[in-house]
Design an enzyme around this catalytic site. Structure first.
Site, short mmCIF file in Angstrom:
data_model
loop_
_atom_site.label_atom_id
_atom_site.label_comp_id
_atom_site.label_asym_id
_atom_site.label_seq_id
_atom_site.Cartn_x
_atom_site.Cartn_y
_atom_site.Cartn_z
NE ARG A 235 23.74 50.26 90.24
CZ ARG A 235 23.48 49.48 89.18
NH1 ARG A 235 24.46 48.85 88.58
NH2 ARG A 235 22.25 49.35 88.73
CG ASP A 259 28.53 59.23 93.84
OD1 ASP A 259 28.16 60.42 93.76
OD2 ASP A 259 28.96 58.59 92.86
CD GLU A 264 21.55 56.41 91.67
OE1 GLU A 264 22.05 56.21 92.78
OE2 GLU A 264 22.20 56.45 90.62
CG HIS A 296 25.47 57.54 90.26
ND1 HIS A 296 24.65 56.45 90.40
CD2 HIS A 296 26.65 57.06 89.78
CE1 HIS A 296 25.29 55.36 90.02
NE2 HIS A 296 26.52 55.70 89.63
P1 NAD Z 1 34.19 44.88 89.67
O1 NAD Z 1 33.35 43.79 89.09
O2 NAD Z 1 35.58 45.06 89.15
O3 NAD Z 1 34.30 44.69 91.28
C1 NAD Z 1 33.24 44.26 92.07
C2 NAD Z 1 33.83 43.34 93.12
O4 NAD Z 1 32.80 43.00 94.05
C3 NAD Z 1 34.35 42.01 92.54
O5 NAD Z 1 35.69 41.82 92.93
C4 NAD Z 1 33.40 40.98 93.12
O6 NAD Z 1 34.03 39.71 93.34
C5 NAD Z 1 32.97 41.64 94.42
N1 NAD Z 1 31.75 41.10 94.97
C6 NAD Z 1 30.61 40.76 94.33
N2 NAD Z 1 29.70 40.29 95.19
C7 NAD Z 1 30.28 40.34 96.41
C8 NAD Z 1 29.85 39.99 97.72
N3 NAD Z 1 28.63 39.47 97.98
N4 NAD Z 1 30.71 40.18 98.75
C9 NAD Z 1 31.95 40.67 98.54
N5 NAD Z 1 32.42 41.02 97.33
C10 NAD Z 1 31.58 40.84 96.29
O7 NAD Z 1 33.34 46.21 89.53
P2 NAD Z 1 33.88 47.72 89.51
O8 NAD Z 1 34.13 48.12 88.11
O9 NAD Z 1 34.94 47.86 90.53
O10 NAD Z 1 32.55 48.46 89.99
C11 NAD Z 1 32.08 48.33 91.32
C12 NAD Z 1 30.76 49.06 91.53
O11 NAD Z 1 30.94 50.46 91.30
C13 NAD Z 1 29.63 48.64 90.60
O12 NAD Z 1 28.48 48.43 91.39
C14 NAD Z 1 29.38 49.82 89.71
O13 NAD Z 1 28.02 49.93 89.34
C15 NAD Z 1 29.78 50.95 90.63
N6 NAD Z 1 30.16 52.17 89.88
C16 NAD Z 1 29.79 53.37 90.41
C17 NAD Z 1 30.13 54.55 89.74
C18 NAD Z 1 29.75 55.90 90.29
O14 NAD Z 1 29.69 56.86 89.51
N7 NAD Z 1 29.53 56.03 91.60
C19 NAD Z 1 30.83 54.49 88.54
C20 NAD Z 1 31.23 53.25 88.06
C21 NAD Z 1 30.88 52.09 88.73
#
Ligand code: NAD
Length: 330
Positions: A235, A259, A264, A296
């Site tokens: 994000r 990305d 955005e 994105h």
């Molecule tokens: P998820 O919840 O499975 O994983 C997130 C991880 O981050 C968790 O393990 C959590 O414990 C960890 N975390 C949270 N705060 C933290 C901190 N301060 N320090 C260290 N670790 C921390 O989520 P996910 O499904 O893997 O998604 C991750 C990210 O990817 C989200 O932000 C989502 O919005 C983004 N995303 C982007 C796209 C894209 O098109 N680029 C698509 C889907 C998701």
């Protein structure tokens, strides 16, 4: 016949919608390109279920109108549901569902592609080639299996990315608030600052929360090696964009692949050809030959789009049939 209205539908989603429709002959799915807004909510009359995917927040007056029209749910076909007010939805007896994991692999593969683009200097070679300069000098690359990849947030996507990098022979280190024993065969957990100090590529995969807002700030960037790259697939607000621009300008960092960027919603997925860009940060980043920007699109793959359609429609139908979907978020 159960009638579901699916909004903000893109042409590339139609095949997946048709496939779902064929498997559910008792349901009629109608698609439309417009978003759910106070100005459009009246057009939802006559439908039983609603599936959305939109960038703008839904105004407060929409919720009681949906309730009055007989809706029982709003199903987002995205992981994020920040456009929805969960309390207002609950007050109006609207179940909100999302698609928590449509394809971690889709985003993880983009992190890999971005990493290789940076480590093989492809953006810099493209920049030279655009000026008909086809020399190699100064752009010797490093092979991926000689590098240390630092994953910040080894959740669904970060964990999948870790497995991909490990499979290619890279050393993978990671930081997360919670350590997942299932990942210990592919990565080593380290404190946050240690990951920044040791990694040749830092790949960000945290969710956006209070602890991750501006997680990569001036201090964090100062810990990274000047030869290291930053990849942000999660994000925009996880990175302090001005601090990143400064670090790149001052050569504290070798490059970045983004990305996602703060603001955005004003430029990604728009055709702004020939227009002034609405963000000076974007203007500055685009001018840097060592910065890769994609709009994105981590989620935008065949498998992910199919899952977003299937899971959101399954969730909507579950609520309409009186079941509690596993994807309920309020
Ligand atoms: P998820 O919840 O499975 O994983 C997130 C991880 O981050 C968790 O393990 C959590 O414990 C960890 N975390 C949270 N705060 C933290 C901190 N301060 N320090 C260290 N670790 C921390 O989520 P996910 O499904 O893997 O998604 C991750 C990210 O990817 C989200 O932000 C989502 O919005 C983004 N995303 C982007 C796209 C894209 O098109 N680029 C698509 C889907 C998701």
């Amino acid at each position: 016949m159960t009638k579901i209205l699916m909004l903000s539908v893109r042409p590339d989603e139609q095949a997946a919608i048709k496939a779902w429709q064929d498997r559910h002959p008792g349901v009629e799915v109608t698609t439309a390109a417009w978003e759910l807004r106070a100005s459009t909510v009246d057009q939802t009359a006559g439908f039983d279920g609603l599936v959305i995917q939109q960038r703008y927040n839904i105004e407060a007056e929409v919720y009681p109108k949906l309730k009055a029209l007989g809706f029982k749910q709003i199903s987002a076909r995205t992981a994020g549901f920040d456009v929805l007010d969960l309390n207002l939805a609950k007050q109006n007896n609207l179940v909100v569902t999302n698609v928590p994991a449509y394809s971690p692999r889709s985003v993880a593969e983009l992190a890999l592609a971005h990493t290789l683009r940076l480590t093989r200097n492809l953006e810099l070679f493209d920049d030279r080639a655009s000026r008909q300069d086809f020399r190699w000098a100064g752009l010797q690359a490093k092979e991926i299996h000689s590098l240390t990849i630092g994953i910040i947030g080894a959740g669904r996507i970060g964990g999948t990315a870790a497995r991909l990098f490990h499979a290619l022979g890279a050393k993978v280190i990671a930081n997360d608030l919670v350590e997942n024993p299932e990942l210990k065969d592919v990565l080593t957990y380290l404190p946050f600052e240690e990951v920044l100090k040791q990694a040749d590529v830092v790949s960000l995969h945290v969710d956006l929360n209070e602890s991750t807002h501006n997680l990569i700030d001036e201090h964090a960037l100062s810990l990274m090696k000047p030869t290291a790259f930053l990849v942000n697939e999660c994000r925009g607000p996880v990175v302090d964009t001005d601090a990143l621009i400064n670090a790149l300008e001052n050569k504290q960092l070798a490059g970045a692949a983004l990305d996602t960027l703060t603001g955005e919603e004003n430029f990604f997925n728009f055709n702004l050809e020939g227009q002034a860009l609405p963000s000076q940060q974007l203007v500055k980043l685009r001018a840097m030959p060592n910065v890769v920007i994609t709009p994105h699109v981590g989620f935008y793959t065949n498998i992910a789009v199919q899952n977003m359609v299937d899971i959101s429609l399954d969730s909507a139908l579950a609520v309409l049939e009186g079941q509690k979907p596993t994807t309920q978020v309020n």
